[in-house]
Write a protein that holds these residues in place. Structure first.
Motif, PDB file in Angstrom:
ATOM      1  N   ALA A  72      11.093  44.958  76.730  1.00  0.00           N
ATOM      2  CA  ALA A  72       9.989  45.925  76.780  1.00  0.00           C
ATOM      3  C   ALA A  72       8.724  45.365  76.142  1.00  0.00           C
ATOM      4  CB  ALA A  72      10.405  47.224  76.083  1.00  0.00           C
ATOM      5  N   LEU A  73       8.866  44.635  75.019  1.00  0.00           N
ATOM      6  CA  LEU A  73       7.692  44.040  74.380  1.00  0.00           C
ATOM      7  C   LEU A  73       7.009  43.026  75.295  1.00  0.00           C
ATOM      8  CD1 LEU A  73       8.784  43.439  70.673  1.00  0.00           C
ATOM      9  CD2 LEU A  73       7.085  45.060  71.512  1.00  0.00           C
TER      10      LEU A  73
ATOM     11  N   VAL B  91      13.665  42.445  63.636  1.00  0.00           N
ATOM     12  CA  VAL B  91      13.293  41.380  64.569  1.00  0.00           C
ATOM     13  C   VAL B  91      12.190  41.844  65.510  1.00  0.00           C
ATOM     14  CG1 VAL B  91      14.151  39.873  66.402  1.00  0.00           C
ATOM     15  CG2 VAL B  91      15.576  40.344  64.412  1.00  0.00           C
ATOM     16  N   LEU B  92      12.289  43.065  66.011  1.00  0.00           N
ATOM     17  CA  LEU B  92      11.269  43.582  66.931  1.00  0.00           C
ATOM     18  C   LEU B  92       9.930  43.745  66.230  1.00  0.00           C
ATOM     19  CD1 LEU B  92      13.337  46.266  68.888  1.00  0.00           C
ATOM     20  CD2 LEU B  92      12.549  44.043  69.718  1.00  0.00           C
ATOM     21  N   TRP B  93       9.939  44.225  64.988  1.00  0.00           N
ATOM     22  CA  TRP B  93       8.687  44.378  64.249  1.00  0.00           C
ATOM     23  C   TRP B  93       8.026  43.024  64.035  1.00  0.00           C
ATOM     24  CZ3 TRP B  93       6.442  42.783  59.696  1.00  0.00           C
ATOM     25  CH2 TRP B  93       5.351  43.521  59.244  1.00  0.00           C
ATOM     26  N   THR B  94       8.816  42.008  63.716  1.00  0.00           N
ATOM     27  CA  THR B  94       8.260  40.666  63.527  1.00  0.00           C
ATOM     28  C   THR B  94       7.715  40.102  64.829  1.00  0.00           C
ATOM     29  OG1 THR B  94       9.857  40.284  61.748  1.00  0.00           O
ATOM     30  CG2 THR B  94       8.770  38.354  62.678  1.00  0.00           C
TER      31      THR B  94
ATOM     32  N   ALA C   6       6.686  41.768  67.447  1.00  0.00           N
ATOM     33  CA  ALA C   6       5.518  42.521  67.898  1.00  0.00           C
ATOM     34  C   ALA C   6       4.247  42.070  67.185  1.00  0.00           C
ATOM     35  CB  ALA C   6       5.742  44.017  67.679  1.00  0.00           C
ATOM     36  N   ARG C   7       4.360  41.579  65.963  1.00  0.00           N
ATOM     37  CA  ARG C   7       3.196  41.111  65.207  1.00  0.00           C
ATOM     38  C   ARG C   7       2.949  39.618  65.379  1.00  0.00           C
ATOM     39  NH1 ARG C   7       1.458  44.629  61.234  1.00  0.00           N
ATOM     40  NH2 ARG C   7       0.631  42.897  60.019  1.00  0.00           N
ATOM     41  N   TRP C   8       3.853  38.929  66.041  1.00  0.00           N
ATOM     42  CA  TRP C   8       3.667  37.505  66.280  1.00  0.00           C
ATOM     43  C   TRP C   8       2.569  37.318  67.318  1.00  0.00           C
ATOM     44  CZ3 TRP C   8       6.687  33.896  69.884  1.00  0.00           C
ATOM     45  CH2 TRP C   8       6.359  32.565  69.606  1.00  0.00           C
TER      46      TRP C   8
ATOM     47  N   VAL D  58       9.375  33.461  78.882  1.00  0.00           N
ATOM     48  CA  VAL D  58      10.688  32.932  79.265  1.00  0.00           C
ATOM     49  C   VAL D  58      11.409  32.322  78.065  1.00  0.00           C
ATOM     50  CG1 VAL D  58      11.868  31.250  80.719  1.00  0.00           C
ATOM     51  CG2 VAL D  58       9.993  32.609  81.664  1.00  0.00           C
ATOM     52  N   PRO D  59      10.826  31.381  77.310  1.00  0.00           N
ATOM     53  CA  PRO D  59      11.547  30.877  76.130  1.00  0.00           C
ATOM     54  C   PRO D  59      11.777  31.930  75.067  1.00  0.00           C
ATOM     55  CG  PRO D  59       9.311  30.007  76.196  1.00  0.00           C
ATOM     56  CD  PRO D  59       9.553  30.653  77.519  1.00  0.00           C
ATOM     57  N   VAL D  60      10.881  32.914  74.960  1.00  0.00           N
ATOM     58  CA  VAL D  60      11.115  33.990  73.991  1.00  0.00           C
ATOM     59  C   VAL D  60      12.366  34.775  74.353  1.00  0.00           C
ATOM     60  CG1 VAL D  60      10.200  36.172  73.112  1.00  0.00           C
ATOM     61  CG2 VAL D  60       8.709  34.188  73.287  1.00  0.00           C
ATOM     62  N   ALA D  61      12.528  35.083  75.629  1.00  0.00           N
ATOM     63  CA  ALA D  61      13.725  35.806  76.067  1.00  0.00           C
ATOM     64  C   ALA D  61      14.977  34.967  75.855  1.00  0.00           C
ATOM     65  CB  ALA D  61      13.575  36.200  77.538  1.00  0.00           C
ATOM     66  N   VAL D  62      14.911  33.673  76.161  1.00  0.00           N
ATOM     67  CA  VAL D  62      16.080  32.806  75.993  1.00  0.00           C
ATOM     68  C   VAL D  62      16.451  32.677  74.512  1.00  0.00           C
ATOM     69  CG1 VAL D  62      16.941  30.460  76.315  1.00  0.00           C
ATOM     70  CG2 VAL D  62      15.612  31.557  78.132  1.00  0.00           C
TER      71      VAL D  62
END
Length: 298
Positions: A225-226, A276-279, A281-283, A170-174
């Protein structure tokens, strides 16, 4: 007096009573009997067989059975991916900033000219409607609610699966929804690139570079999607990745087809969103199970 069995005694080479013959099975494996049955490997070869001499059930793949994980590294996980994206973003941004003769700007104008001629030659109302429909999917009123809904659904799925930090999506999406304007708006104001029609910018306009709709679609659908992929099956993860890619590419192409943006505007947003998505996805978003779910009561 019966002697007790020696713990170091060799296991019997004979098959268990009633064991099914190996010849009748396609996978060349004997049917296991009982709770413990570690008589031999699935190939029937001794453990000291050299690695390059074991073919197993996958022809052309030497090695243990099943194939060792990570043998074919994922292309998108390589460090070269963000390097290429950053390089393309820098080159495109430099070309737009100098606004002089260059191969990228020439390609930009050539693509716009070719698209306009193709659109007028086909005169297809269906393609025009599809272009506008895909362009609208990149608006904040569509992509951002999908992002927030994806975060909420992902949190619910992780809670039911027993994740320790199930609330994290939830906070990631926000934060992602708030990050999009922070990445796009200052760049638009600084580059102040006119649109495809070449009209000068008004006082209240930010500019066309980079494409805000493309960035919103790439990050909105991609991050959703991630987050959902963390609790999905492998087939579901592939479907989510394909759908997010289709939407991001479709929005960008729709903008170019509808003459709303230059191609370089779209390419820059693809690169920005990809970084941003690559970062993300590896977080290491924790996926550990909570103690109450890891050891269920019996």
């Amino acid at each position: 007096m019966d002697s007790e069995p020696q713990p170091w005694a060799e296991p019997s080479a004979a098959s268990p009573q009633g064991a099914a013959p190996r010849e009748g099975r396609e996978d060349n494996q004997a049917v296991p009997y009982g709770a413990v049955h570690t008589e031999s490997r699935s190939t029937g070869r001794p453990a000291h067989t050299p690695r390059d001499a074991r073919n197993g059930d996958h022809q052309g793949r030497p090695g243990a059975l099943p194939p060792a994980p990570g043998r074919l590294p994922r292309v998108l996980a390589r460090p070269a991916v963000p390097a290429v994206l950053a390089l393309v973003l820098l080159l495109v941004s430099w070309q737009v900033a100098v606004d002089g003769p260059g191969p990228l700007l020439e390609l930009d104008h050539w693509v716009r000219h070719a698209v306009r001629e193709t659109r007028h030659a086909l005169h297809s109302a269906l393609l025009n409607h599809l272009g506008k429909a895909f362009s609208d999917l990149g608006g904040g009123s569509v992509a951002v609610p999908v992002l927030l809904l994806g975060g909420a659904v992902a949190a619910r799925r992780e809670f039911r699966a027993g994740f320790a930090r199930w609330w994290l999506p939830v906070p990631v999406a926000v934060l992602t929804a708030g990050l999009i304007p922070l990445l796009v708006v200052p760049a638009k104001a600084w580059f102040a690139r006119p649109g495809p029609f070449g009209l000068p910018l008004a006082a209240d306009q930010w500019g066309w570079y980079p494409s805000g709709h493309t960035a919103t679609a790439t990050l909105g659908y991609g991050v959703a999607a991630l987050l959902l992929a963390r609790t999905a099956a492998p087939r579901g993860r592939r479907a989510l990745a394909a759908l997010a890619t289709l939407l991001a590419v479709g929005v960008g192409l729709g903008l170019v087809w509808s003459d709303y943006h230059w191609l370089l505007d779209v390419v820059a947003s693809w690169c920005l969103g990809g970084l941003v998505l690559w970062t993300l996805a590896r977080w290491p978003l924790t996926g550990r199970l909570s103690p109450r779910r890891r050891h269920p009561e019996r």
